[in-house]
Structures are given as C-alpha cells and as structure tokens.
Design a protein around this motif. Structure first.
Motif, short mmCIF file in Angstrom:
data_model
loop_
_atom_site.label_atom_id
_atom_site.label_comp_id
_atom_site.label_asym_id
_atom_site.label_seq_id
_atom_site.Cartn_x
_atom_site.Cartn_y
_atom_site.Cartn_z
N THR A 84 0.86 -1.17 0.00
CA THR A 84 0.00 0.00 0.00
C THR A 84 0.90 1.22 0.00
O THR A 84 1.75 1.37 0.88
CB THR A 84 -0.91 0.03 1.24
OG1 THR A 84 -1.65 -1.18 1.30
CG2 THR A 84 -1.87 1.21 1.18
N GLY A 85 0.71 2.10 -0.99
CA GLY A 85 1.57 3.28 -1.06
C GLY A 85 1.33 4.07 -2.33
O GLY A 85 0.24 4.04 -2.91
N SER A 86 2.36 4.76 -2.77
CA SER A 86 2.22 5.70 -3.88
C SER A 86 2.17 4.98 -5.22
O SER A 86 2.66 3.86 -5.38
CB SER A 86 3.39 6.68 -3.88
OG SER A 86 4.58 6.04 -4.28
N ALA A 87 1.58 5.67 -6.21
CA ALA A 87 1.53 5.13 -7.56
C ALA A 87 2.93 4.98 -8.16
O ALA A 87 3.20 4.04 -8.91
CB ALA A 87 0.66 6.01 -8.44
N CYS B 261 -17.85 6.08 -15.17
CA CYS B 261 -16.71 6.43 -14.31
C CYS B 261 -15.90 5.18 -13.95
O CYS B 261 -16.38 4.34 -13.19
CB CYS B 261 -17.20 7.13 -13.05
SG CYS B 261 -15.86 7.72 -12.01
N PRO B 262 -14.70 5.02 -14.48
CA PRO B 262 -13.89 3.84 -14.17
C PRO B 262 -13.10 4.02 -12.87
O PRO B 262 -12.01 4.60 -12.85
CB PRO B 262 -12.95 3.75 -15.39
CG PRO B 262 -12.78 5.17 -15.83
CD PRO B 262 -14.05 5.90 -15.47
N ALA B 263 -13.65 3.54 -11.79
CA ALA B 263 -12.97 3.59 -10.50
C ALA B 263 -13.43 2.41 -9.66
O ALA B 263 -14.50 1.84 -9.89
CB ALA B 263 -13.26 4.91 -9.78
N GLY B 264 -12.62 2.05 -8.68
CA GLY B 264 -12.96 0.91 -7.84
C GLY B 264 -13.94 1.22 -6.74
O GLY B 264 -14.65 0.34 -6.26
N ASN C 29 -13.00 11.89 -15.82
CA ASN C 29 -12.26 10.74 -16.35
C ASN C 29 -10.92 11.12 -16.98
O ASN C 29 -10.21 10.25 -17.49
CB ASN C 29 -13.11 10.02 -17.39
CG ASN C 29 -14.34 9.38 -16.78
OD1 ASN C 29 -14.39 9.14 -15.57
ND2 ASN C 29 -15.35 9.10 -17.59
N ASN C 30 -10.58 12.39 -16.91
CA ASN C 30 -9.31 12.85 -17.49
C ASN C 30 -8.17 12.59 -16.52
O ASN C 30 -7.54 13.50 -15.98
CB ASN C 30 -9.40 14.34 -17.84
CG ASN C 30 -8.16 14.83 -18.58
OD1 ASN C 30 -7.45 14.04 -19.22
ND2 ASN C 30 -7.89 16.12 -18.48
N THR C 31 -7.90 11.32 -16.26
CA THR C 31 -6.87 10.91 -15.32
C THR C 31 -6.42 9.50 -15.64
O THR C 31 -7.19 8.70 -16.19
CB THR C 31 -7.39 10.98 -13.87
OG1 THR C 31 -6.36 10.53 -12.97
CG2 THR C 31 -8.64 10.12 -13.67
N ARG C 32 -5.19 9.19 -15.30
CA ARG C 32 -4.68 7.84 -15.48
C ARG C 32 -4.95 6.97 -14.25
O ARG C 32 -4.63 5.79 -14.23
CB ARG C 32 -3.18 7.87 -15.78
CG ARG C 32 -2.30 8.32 -14.63
CD ARG C 32 -0.84 8.43 -15.07
NE ARG C 32 0.10 8.59 -13.97
CZ ARG C 32 0.36 9.73 -13.35
NH1 ARG C 32 -0.29 10.84 -13.72
NH2 ARG C 32 1.23 9.79 -12.36
N PHE C 33 -5.53 7.59 -13.21
CA PHE C 33 -5.85 6.88 -11.98
C PHE C 33 -7.29 6.39 -12.00
O PHE C 33 -8.07 6.78 -12.87
CB PHE C 33 -5.65 7.79 -10.77
CG PHE C 33 -4.23 8.27 -10.59
CD1 PHE C 33 -3.31 7.51 -9.90
CD2 PHE C 33 -3.84 9.50 -11.10
CE1 PHE C 33 -2.01 7.96 -9.72
CE2 PHE C 33 -2.55 9.96 -10.94
CZ PHE C 33 -1.61 9.19 -10.24
N GLY C 34 -7.64 5.56 -11.03
CA GLY C 34 -9.01 5.08 -10.95
C GLY C 34 -9.33 4.46 -9.61
O GLY C 34 -9.87 3.34 -9.56
N GLY D 1 -6.12 1.31 -13.39
CA GLY D 1 -5.08 2.18 -13.93
C GLY D 1 -3.87 2.25 -13.01
O GLY D 1 -3.37 1.23 -12.52
N GLU D 2 -3.41 3.48 -12.74
CA GLU D 2 -2.26 3.68 -11.87
C GLU D 2 -2.62 3.54 -10.40
O GLU D 2 -1.76 3.73 -9.53
CB GLU D 2 -1.66 5.06 -12.12
CG GLU D 2 -1.01 5.24 -13.48
CD GLU D 2 0.23 4.37 -13.64
OE1 GLU D 2 1.00 4.25 -12.67
OE2 GLU D 2 0.42 3.81 -14.73
#
Length: 474
Positions: free
Chosen positions: A206-209, A409-412, A384-389, A433-434
């Motif tokens: 667990t930590g940074s991208a 919206c692609p997110a967990g 959605n303008n992000t590489r994260f999710g 994603g990231e």
C-alpha cells in the motif's frame, strides 16, 4: 548498528528508536519465514482462526495504547486513531468470513467421486506498510495472509516504525506457539529493496503510484510472485446539484480534507457546474474549510485534522500548490503554515483551475482543485481525465445522472452523496489504472492470499479403463 527514529510531527518529539534491518538481517528473516511456512500452512484453518482471534483479543486489550502510538507518530487526532484501531479489530472477523466465502473448500458429487475446490497459500508474503494508516492498512494484508496459511515478513513505513513494532508485539503474543510465522523488520528504502529482492512468493503493498509502477517493473520477470498493489489516486468529485448546499459542502470537505488530505481516496478535484449552484457550493466549501479545527493529536478542543506526516511533506505539497498558481490557477484559499506551530501544520488550500492545464498527479495533502464545466458531459470528461481510478463521487439527487456516472466512471470505489473516502471492510477496496493492479484488498484480500486448486477425486482407479472403449489395438 544503524538506527531508525520516528518523531511526532506536531512537536518534533522522539516517538521511537530502533535497529535497522540490513540485507543480512532481511535474508535471515526470510529464511526463518520459509522454514516456518510448511507447518503453518498445513494447520487446519480452525487452528489459524484461533490464532488470529487471539490477536484480536490482544488488540482489544491494548487499543488505547495503540491508538496513542498511532496518533503521536502520524499526527492524526486521537479520535481518528481510535477509529483506526477499531477497524483493525473489526478486520479479523471480516477476514475470517471472507476466507470461508472466497477461499474455502467446496465439494460436488460426480459419477466417479467428487470434484473438489481448495485454496492453498502462496508461501512467504512480504508486506510493505504506509504511514497514513500504519495499523489498519497493513493489517488488511497481514490478517488474511496468515489466515490463508502464508507466513509474513512485514516492513512498516520508516515514518511509522513504532506502530509496526506495537503490531508485532500483538502478533508475538498470539503466535507464541508458532515462531517466525510473522516477523517485523524495520528500515527504509534499502531494507525494502532487500525484502522484495529476496525469496518471496508475494508482495502486498500500500503506497504511492510511483512506487507501484516501480514494483511492476521489478517483478515483470518474476511471474511466480503474486503482486497486490493498493495505490493512490487523483480522485474526482462531481457536485452537480443538492437540495441543501451546506450538506453538500460537508461531503466535499470530508472528501478532500479528512486526515489532512492524506488518504489515497481523498477527492483531489471538485467538478461543479458553471452556475449559481456551483458558485454557492464552492463558497460554502471554502467557508467550512476555514472553520476546521486544526491541532495536535491530544489538544483541547479536539481537532478535526492534525499536521502532515512531516515538514518535508508540507514543503512538497506547497511547491505543487505554488506550481498550480503559477500556471494560472486562481487561489480560493491559500495553502499555508500555521503561526506558532511546526512546519508540518498546514491550512486546507483551494484553487480554481478552470481552463488551466493541470498535471495529472496526486497531491497528498489538503489541496482541492475546483473545475467549472458547462454541462454534465463535460463533467464526466473532466472526471475521467486521469490515469488513476481509485475513488470517485457524485453529489446529486438525480437518479439518471447517478446511473450514468456509475457506467461511465472507471474507479474501484464510486460513491453517491457520501464522501469519496467512504469504504467498508466488508466490500472490496482497490482501483484501476495507476491506482492498482486489479487485486482489490479489504474483503477481497482473500483472493490474492491463496490460489485455487481444482481436483477430481475417486476412492479408487476403477472406471478409467472403460473410457478407452474399443479404440485400442488388439
């Protein structure tokens, strides 16, 4: 001997000091874990459940002391540290239930005997913990890993070693008859590198991208190692309409500024309509942020947020804030230090970044970027303008907009009219994603702590020759 120290970010006082594990010490810990694995993994699940139940009882007995350790070492208020310990205690029961449901044993009768599904442990798991929830987040890896039959070598964040040591003491009491099943090693980057470079069967992180991307590269040619990454996010919160602006503002503030912005699920981007409602909401959020009580963990009145983890974190976040302002963002609330306090203390900052190019990066601090858009299609495009999710949220009373948000919206973790930081241990937690690698933790941690084994089983070998039929040569 090299030593590691941790400090209270509120006043700089020493919290913990201990020995750093060098490469030789790490290798020795991994060897002990490897030798302990066979016996631990062969135990009936009921015996492992009994051990983790003892761990839960020990946490319960020591909950006040553990909460104070977490509060001192992270700077978070005592009320929040107590909540973290409560989550650690609750994790045990949830993990036992998840192990039975998601990684248990199933049998089906077949004409020849039975088809059996079992789950087997991977072996030696390395767990790297974060500083923001130094008890709860690694606990969410460790408990299910041990329940599944793995052994664990745990390295806490170098910023929160006292919490890791306190957890290790609890496990030592629970595992008194099972030495080396759980081990805690202390250190910084070099210790972590020795751990992941050793003979391990899984890395639970667990930590940074950025660190997660590094681990993906490191393990690209090690397919035998299970990799579970719980990473950060540049999370959007779309606030489109609300009957009560003050209630909506409370959702935003809790999403963006809780834990002094040091949650991976914090909202970093607030997207509002370019209307009177959008302006009223932004003003209400700014006014509410001004009223937040900021202080040390044990102060009266009780603070809502404390300092950042250390002065360097504050300096880095301030540089990011200033960079956005330099790009043309309009400062709505300055991101500053607090006179008379350590440099780790900051005030929540807000910027209007409408029409400004903003790097797609997570600022791990109480900094909120506001974007105003003309319609909901533009809101979804901005969200959605992000590489994260990792997480996302919608504030709206419109069911149709919510259904659209869920689909697009692609997110967990996707919440409605509740903070983006809202999550439950009885559900999966992880991102795309990231923000992760499709191995969510929390209730779904059981999935990556064991692998499925499918078996066809019969009491004897009778009936197999007939399958050849008359297709044999005389």
């Amino acid at each position: 001997m090299s030593t590691l120290q941790s400090f209270d970010p509120a006043d700089g006082s020493l919290v913990w000091e201990g020995e750093i594990a060098d490469a030789n010490a790490v290798a020795a810990a991994l060897l002990r874990a490897r030798r302990a694995f066979a016996a631990w993994g062969a135990l009936p699940i009921a015996a492992r459940v009994e051990v983790v139940e003892r761990y839960r009882a020990t946490l319960e007995e020591r909950k006040d002391a553990l909460a104070q350790t977490i509060a001192r070492e992270t700077g978070k208020p005592l009320w929040e540290a107590r909540g973290e310990v409560a989550s650690m205690i609750g994790k045990v029961g949830l993990s036992i239930k998840a192990q039975a449901e998601r990684a248990g044993e199933q049998r089906s009768d077949m004409p020849f005997g039975q088809a059996v599904l079992r789950h087997r442990p991977h072996g030696v798991m390395a767990v790297l913990g974060p500083f923001n929830f130094p008890g709860h987040l690694p606990n969410g890896h460790i408990v299910p890993a041990l329940l599944a039959g793995n052994t664990v070598v745990f390295k806490p964040s170098e910023m929160t070693p006292a919490t890791g040591a306190a957890m290790a003491d609890c496990w030592a009491e629970a595992l008194v008859d099972h030495p080396h099943v759980f081990q805690c090693i202390q250190g910084a980057r070099a210790t972590g590198e020795a751990l992941i470079g050793g003979h391990i069967d899984g890395l639970l992180f667990t930590g940074s991208a950025a660190a997660g991307a590094h681990f993906r590269r490191v393990f690209a040619d090690r397919p035998d190692v299970i990799l579970a990454l719980e990473l950060g996010g540049n999370n959007p919160l779309v606030a489109w309409d609300a009957a009560d602006v003050e209630e909506a503002a409370s959702v935003v503030v809790q999403s963006a500024f809780i834990t002094t912005g040091q949650r991976c699920s914090c909202a970093r981007r607030l997207i509002v309509p370019d209307t009177a409602f959008g302006e009223a909401l932004v003003q209400a959020v700014a006014a509410l942020a001004d009223r937040l009580v900021i202080g040390a963990w044990n102060e009266t009145p009780e603070p809502w947020i404390g300092p950042l983890i250390h002065e360097g974190a504050a300096a880095n976040a301030r540089a990011c804030f200033d960079d956005l302002a330099g790009r043309g963002a309009r400062v709505l609330r300055p991101f500053t230090g607090i006179e008379g306090r350590s440099a780790a203390f900051v005030t929540p900052g807000m910027l209007d970044v409408t029409g400004v190019f903003v790097p797609d990066e997570e600022i791990f601090a109480p900094v909120l970027q506001v974007s105003r858009v003309p319609d909901f299609a533009a809101a979804m495009e901005a969200a959605n303008n992000t590489r994260f999710g990792l997480s996302a949220g919608l504030i709206s009373g419109d069911d149709a907009l919510w259904e659209r948000f869920l689909v697009e919206c692609p997110a967990g973790v996707v919440n409605r009219n509740r903070p983006t930081t809202g999550a439950a241990g009885s559900m999966p937690f992880g991102g795309l994603g990231e923000s992760g690698n499709h191995r969510p933790s929390a209730y779904y941690a059981a999935d990556y702590c064991a692998y499925p084994v499918a078996s066809f089983e019969a009491p004897d070998a009778s009936g197999n020759a007939g399958a050849l039929g008359g297709r044999l040569k005389p």
